[in-house]
Design an enzyme around this catalytic site. Sequence first.
Site, short mmCIF file in Angstrom:
data_model
loop_
_atom_site.label_atom_id
_atom_site.label_comp_id
_atom_site.label_asym_id
_atom_site.label_seq_id
_atom_site.Cartn_x
_atom_site.Cartn_y
_atom_site.Cartn_z
N PHE A 189 0.84 -1.20 0.00
CA PHE A 189 0.00 0.00 0.00
C PHE A 189 0.87 1.25 0.00
O PHE A 189 1.79 1.37 0.83
CB PHE A 189 -0.89 0.04 1.25
CG PHE A 189 -2.12 -0.81 1.18
CD1 PHE A 189 -3.34 -0.27 0.80
CD2 PHE A 189 -2.06 -2.16 1.50
CE1 PHE A 189 -4.48 -1.05 0.75
CE2 PHE A 189 -3.19 -2.95 1.45
CZ PHE A 189 -4.41 -2.39 1.07
N ASP A 190 0.58 2.17 -0.89
CA ASP A 190 1.11 3.52 -0.78
C ASP A 190 0.50 4.14 0.48
O ASP A 190 -0.51 3.64 1.00
CB ASP A 190 0.73 4.31 -2.02
CG ASP A 190 1.17 5.75 -1.97
OD1 ASP A 190 2.33 6.00 -1.60
OD2 ASP A 190 0.36 6.63 -2.30
N LEU A 191 1.08 5.23 0.98
CA LEU A 191 0.57 5.87 2.20
C LEU A 191 -0.25 7.12 1.88
O LEU A 191 -1.47 7.12 2.04
CB LEU A 191 1.75 6.23 3.12
CG LEU A 191 1.41 6.86 4.46
CD1 LEU A 191 0.46 5.99 5.29
CD2 LEU A 191 2.69 7.17 5.24
#
Length: 213
Positions: free
Chosen positions: A7-9
């Site tokens: 997951f990107d943040l």
Amino acid sequence: MLPTLFFDLDGTLIDSAVGITRCVAHALTRLAHPVPPEAELRRWIGPPLRTSFAPLLGDAARVELAVAHYRERFESHGWAEHEVYAGIGETVERLHAAGHRLAVVTAKNEAHARKIVAHLPFGGRFADVIGATADGRLSEKRDLIAEALRRLALSPEACWMIGDRRMDIEGARHHGMRNVGVLWGFGGEDELRGAGAWRLAERPAQLPALIAG
């Protein structure tokens, strides 16, 4: 084995626009440089800091000063200036319960990213947080994905990248990795389709079905 999900943040798990844009404005103000309009500052969310500061400031020494001023404010205020996207916590819990291994892969400074993730209600579901190095040596998404694969001893075929910007999609495609572009963040459909997103999600609740399908 179920795939591991990266997951990107910013723009994927959290809406961090307030914290990032205020820290950019702080850095430029400290350097007596005009602050771009809000709409332009929002485009800074996703790429490495140095990539965004360089065209404005030119001189490498001023870029490093800007990064230092940005981090100064981020460490005191900016890290907490975000909101969790509606539904993403429940989706993370659902994916974890289903047996997926989860990790965060972000261009944000790793120490800052770890601090943020540790304070998320669902932050404990992530096996690791991979972020940029303070010196910028590791900052591009394709290199961060490579670092995540190395740390977790995984092959690209065993993973998906989930993110809101073209860098997430391009980084995943560089490794031949399956990916989902999310439309609740900062990139938008045109950017994600242009980058070659394999699948698109309008809402967090759609992620489990897109990954399973």
